[in-house]
Scaffold this motif. Structure first.
Motif, short mmCIF file in Angstrom:
data_model
loop_
_atom_site.label_atom_id
_atom_site.label_comp_id
_atom_site.label_asym_id
_atom_site.label_seq_id
_atom_site.Cartn_x
_atom_site.Cartn_y
_atom_site.Cartn_z
N HIS A 89 0.75 -1.73 -0.15
CA HIS A 89 0.00 0.17 0.12
C HIS A 89 0.87 1.69 -0.08
O HIS A 89 0.01 1.57 0.28
CB HIS A 89 -1.12 -0.11 1.19
CG HIS A 89 -1.38 -1.12 1.07
ND1 HIS A 89 -3.07 -1.05 0.56
CD2 HIS A 89 -1.48 -2.08 1.95
CE1 HIS A 89 -3.40 -2.41 1.19
NE2 HIS A 89 -2.74 -3.00 1.49
N TRP A 90 1.61 1.02 -0.61
CA TRP A 90 3.15 1.97 -0.70
C TRP A 90 2.74 3.46 -1.14
O TRP A 90 3.01 5.28 -0.70
CB TRP A 90 4.53 2.30 -1.07
CG TRP A 90 4.49 1.13 -2.34
CD1 TRP A 90 4.12 0.03 -2.92
CD2 TRP A 90 4.94 2.26 -3.39
NE1 TRP A 90 4.37 0.56 -4.66
CE2 TRP A 90 4.70 1.16 -4.97
CE3 TRP A 90 5.00 3.94 -4.01
CZ2 TRP A 90 5.27 2.17 -6.01
CZ3 TRP A 90 5.37 3.76 -5.05
CH2 TRP A 90 5.18 3.47 -5.77
N THR A 91 1.41 3.34 -2.30
CA THR A 91 0.94 4.70 -3.08
C THR A 91 -0.11 5.34 -2.00
O THR A 91 -0.35 6.04 -2.67
CB THR A 91 -0.38 3.94 -4.44
OG1 THR A 91 -0.95 3.06 -3.73
CG2 THR A 91 0.98 3.63 -4.85
N ASP A 92 0.20 5.08 -1.18
CA ASP A 92 -1.20 5.85 -0.49
C ASP A 92 -0.03 6.84 0.02
O ASP A 92 -1.33 7.87 0.58
CB ASP A 92 -1.22 4.52 1.07
CG ASP A 92 -2.01 3.65 1.55
OD1 ASP A 92 -2.81 3.48 0.24
OD2 ASP A 92 -2.69 3.27 2.48
N ALA A 93 0.99 7.09 0.17
CA ALA A 93 1.12 8.01 0.07
C ALA A 93 1.57 9.86 -0.19
O ALA A 93 1.00 10.90 -0.57
CB ALA A 93 3.25 8.40 -0.05
N PHE A 94 0.15 8.86 -2.02
CA PHE A 94 0.08 10.43 -2.39
C PHE A 94 -1.80 10.40 -2.60
O PHE A 94 -2.44 10.37 -3.30
CB PHE A 94 0.41 10.00 -4.10
CG PHE A 94 2.22 9.36 -4.37
CD1 PHE A 94 2.77 10.32 -3.99
CD2 PHE A 94 1.63 7.78 -4.25
CE1 PHE A 94 3.46 9.87 -4.44
CE2 PHE A 94 2.95 7.35 -4.84
CZ PHE A 94 4.28 8.38 -4.72
N ASN A 95 -2.39 9.31 -1.52
CA ASN A 95 -3.51 10.07 -1.01
C ASN A 95 -3.85 11.21 -1.32
O ASN A 95 -3.51 11.99 -0.14
CB ASN A 95 -4.10 9.06 0.15
CG ASN A 95 -6.07 8.58 0.31
OD1 ASN A 95 -6.49 9.88 0.09
ND2 ASN A 95 -5.61 7.55 0.56
N PRO A 96 -4.86 11.51 -1.63
CA PRO A 96 -5.32 13.30 -1.75
C PRO A 96 -5.74 12.89 -0.21
O PRO A 96 -5.54 14.79 -0.24
CB PRO A 96 -6.85 13.25 -2.88
CG PRO A 96 -5.98 11.77 -3.78
CD PRO A 96 -6.24 10.63 -2.85
N MET A 97 -6.51 12.21 0.14
CA MET A 97 -6.78 12.97 1.60
C MET A 97 -5.42 13.59 2.18
O MET A 97 -5.85 13.82 3.05
CB MET A 97 -7.74 11.98 2.52
CG MET A 97 -8.53 11.66 1.62
SD MET A 97 -9.77 10.39 2.36
CE MET A 97 -10.83 10.97 3.23
N LEU A 98 -4.72 13.46 2.00
CA LEU A 98 -3.20 13.64 2.71
C LEU A 98 -2.94 15.29 2.74
O LEU A 98 -2.03 15.28 1.28
CB LEU A 98 -2.30 13.07 3.21
CG LEU A 98 -2.58 11.62 3.87
CD1 LEU A 98 -1.21 10.22 3.05
CD2 LEU A 98 -2.17 11.33 4.30
N THR A 99 -3.54 15.55 2.91
CA THR A 99 -3.68 17.65 2.08
C THR A 99 -1.86 18.34 2.46
O THR A 99 -1.96 17.88 4.09
CB THR A 99 -4.71 18.56 2.34
OG1 THR A 99 -5.02 18.32 3.90
CG2 THR A 99 -6.37 18.41 2.20
#
Lengths: 150, 490
Positions: free
Chosen positions: B154-164
């Protein structure tokens, strides 16, 4: 030709003097950095950083959070305080790879509430369940039943 | 520092150094060795970072896959090196007489060593006070690294848009490097990003020293490093775990390759190629790196033309061709993440013109940046620099003067680009300028130092000239290479 030789000699002396000046300056900067006495630097160093203060608080909380992946909410006792954004940011850093959002629109919410009374009042008001509260760190895990039932 | 982290660093550095030696002509020993080693280390760190991205993409960051890929890269580099040496035995450059370093040059090694040692001690103290680094370290760079290291599949969670506010469009080389070292280390120790920052500081100094030592002798190389290390906040920013000092290292490494490409006669295309590769590494470290690539291409073309006339276009083309793949990777990643830059206005040319003609914005930038730069650099430092220029005079080697011109042009164009970007900042202008001016200056500071010192005549030349003058022989006034240059193989 004697004058030319003297000119070369003085230029070398000037070069050595400049070399000494640059060496002393570089050493001064190094000593100053170690002693941290340069005024603008010292002021900056004295700025409180929330990172060092708050990061360790999450060490014990991490093992109680489930699931280990996904999106989790975050709320702090005084969202208008100057360091509220810092508290959220450090929660995000400490709990990665969980995605921590600065909202309560998740099934699980991390609450940064130094006061247990304030936490109870907040949980009752929003009908959240307090799953865990660590009085020493002021951190809690809340369940949002509305999000669970959806 | 655990042995595995040292092994990881050694492995990536060795890979890069092997590639550099494969691309360049064989010499038994020369003063270029430090420049080659530091440039090779920069190539190696970049390669390892991108290999770790492949590990993430295809194996979720698995340690075994990473080790296999690292060893495979080293093996391929060794094979290329071996093939290059087998094919190119006739190309060995003869060993030339090298003048022994002057006494002043040797003595100056002491303050250089002490200054760097003190930088490490001060950096250690900053680390003890703030092990997580400063704000951007744990809100951007190391946060991404934690997602890469701990996220597994799940390393792409780093680009989750919810991480503003995570600045998703920022390049990934620094987080990749940190998470790679964390993987070798087996834990997300806070000293790893600090090691990357302080290591970059030392390597920046080593690269500058290596280049100047090869071209201007030991004394000027030492003086250049002393000048560079005299900036007040250099050590502080190295210990904040930000990307600026790693970027400065890659930038000076790319520029050093350009300088060597212009001043070397044997197989210069290797240096042009390395300059392009490292320019794309700069673009992979910070967004300012894309500006560096845009600036470097025309400057390289100009230098190639000044050096070789119309025949120089091939060399400029080599640089651009080697730069493009890396830049395309950076742009592709940005496009795939799909979150645009939120820092700058995109109101079209009319909006840009509005900002350019808004004099209040110019005033704010000049006032705030001027104040910050006065804090970081003391203007009286110009005195010893002027003294040096008066004492030594101008470098008589035309190729090296062209290289110096290139360094100074890059600094000038980069400063113009930064100024233009600030003018179009979407954020509070005072805040944006205050928080970035010093770091932007430190990015180009090594280039400015190298450019200025490359323009000066070396102490060894000065000493020799004074001996020649004393023995009633008129000093050479032409652009012909000096004895020192001939010894350096120019």
């Amino acid at each position: 030709m004697k004058a030319v030789r003297k000119g070369g000699f003085y230029r070398r002396i000037l070069l050595v003097a400049c070399a000494v000046a640059l060496s002393l300056r570089a050493l001064w900067v190094g000593v100053d950095a170690i002693a941290d006495t340069h005024r603008p630097m010292a002021e900056r160093r004295r700025q409180p950083t929330v990172a060092a203060t708050h990061y360790e608080r999450y060490a014990s909380l991490k093992q109680h959070i489930a699931p280990k992946r996904g999106i989790i909410g975050f709320v702090t006792q005084n969202p208008t305080e100057a360091d509220a954004l810092g508290r959220y940011a450090i929660a995000r850093y400490a709990l990665a790879p969980l995605v921590i959002t600065n909202s309560t629109d998740s099934a699980t919410i991390i609450a940064d509430f130094p006061s247990p009374r304030a936490l109870d009042a907040y949980a009752q008001q929003h009908r959240f369940q307090v799953r865990l509260y660590d009085a020493t760190t002021g951190l809690a895990i809340l369940n949002n039943p509305e999000r669970y039932s959806r | 520092v655990t042995p595995l982290v040292l092994l990881a660093l050694f492995c990536s550095a060795l890979t890069g150094i092997t590639v550099v030696y494969a691309l360049l002509p064989r010499r038994r020993a020369s003063r270029r060795v430090l420049a080659k080693l530091s440039i090779g280390a920069a190539v190696g760190v970049t390669t390892s970072g991108y290999l770790f991205l492949l590990t993430l993409m295809f194996a979720g960051g698995g340690a075994m896959t990473m080790v296999v890929l690292d060893l495979a890269a080293l093996l391929i580099a060794l094979m290329i090196f071996s093939a290059s040496r087998r094919l190119d035995t006739a190309h060995e450059v003869p060993m030339l007489d090298q003048p022994s370093p002057s006494l002043l040059g040797r003595w100056l090694l002491i303050p250089v060593g002490v200054a760097l040692a003190m930088a490490l001690i001060a950096g250690g103290r900053y680390y003890r006070a703030d092990p997580l680094g400063y704000w951007d370290a744990w809100t951007i760079w190391n946060l991404k690294a934690r997602f890469f290291y701990l996220g597994g599949e799940h390393w792409t969670d780093a680009f989750n848009p919810m991480l503003t506010g995570l600045w998703h469009d920022y390049p990934l080389l620094l987080p990749l490097t940190v998470s790679r070292l964390w993987t070798y280390n087996g834990s997300d120790a806070t000293w790893v990003p600090h090691l990357v920052g302080m290591g970059s500081l030392i390597m920046t100094g080593a690269t500058m020293f290596g280049l100047l030592w090869a071209k201007r002798g030991l004394a000027l190389a030492s003086l250049c490093v002393l000048m560079w290390s005299s900036a007040w906040n250099l050590i502080y920013w190295s210990s904040t775990q930000y990307a600026d000092i790693p970027m400065a290292w890659l930038m000076i490494a790319a520029t050093s390759c350009l300088c060597l490409a212009v001043t070397e006669r044997e197989r210069p295309w290797g240096w042009w190629l390395l300059a392009g590769l490292l320019a794309s590494a700069v673009a992979s470290t910070k967004n300012e790196g894309l500006l560096f690539c845009i600036v470097l291409a025309p400057v390289a073309a100009l230098l190639a033309w000044l050096r070789d006339g119309k025949a120089g276009w091939r060399n400029a083309l080599i640089l651009v061709a080697s730069m493009l793949p890396g830049v395309l990777v950076v742009l592709t990643i940005k496009a795939r993440i799909g979150i645009g830059d939120q820092q700058y206005f995109d109101g079209g040319s009319a909006g840009v013109m509005d900002h350019l003609t808004d004099w209040s914005r110019h005033r704010v930038i000049l006032d705030v940046a001027g104040g910050k730069l006065r804090d970081a650099f003391d203007w009286w430092m110009l005195l010893p620099l002027t003294g040096l220029a008066v004492a030594t005079g101008v470098n008589r080697n035309s190729a090296q003067r062209i290289a110096a011109l290139g360094c100074l042009l890059i600094v000038l164009l980069m400063a113009g680009g930064y100024y233009f970007a600030l003018l179009n900042s979407r954020m509070d202008l005072t805040w944006h300028t205050r928080t970035s001016a010093e770091r932007l200056a430190l990015q180009v500071w090594p280039l400015l130092c190298v450019g200025v010192f490359m323009l000066l005549r070396s102490y060894e030349e000065l000493k020799r000239a004074s001996v020649i003058e004393a023995s009633v022989v008129a000093p050479a006034k032409s652009d012909a290479p000096t004895a020192d240059d001939r010894a350096a193989g120019i």
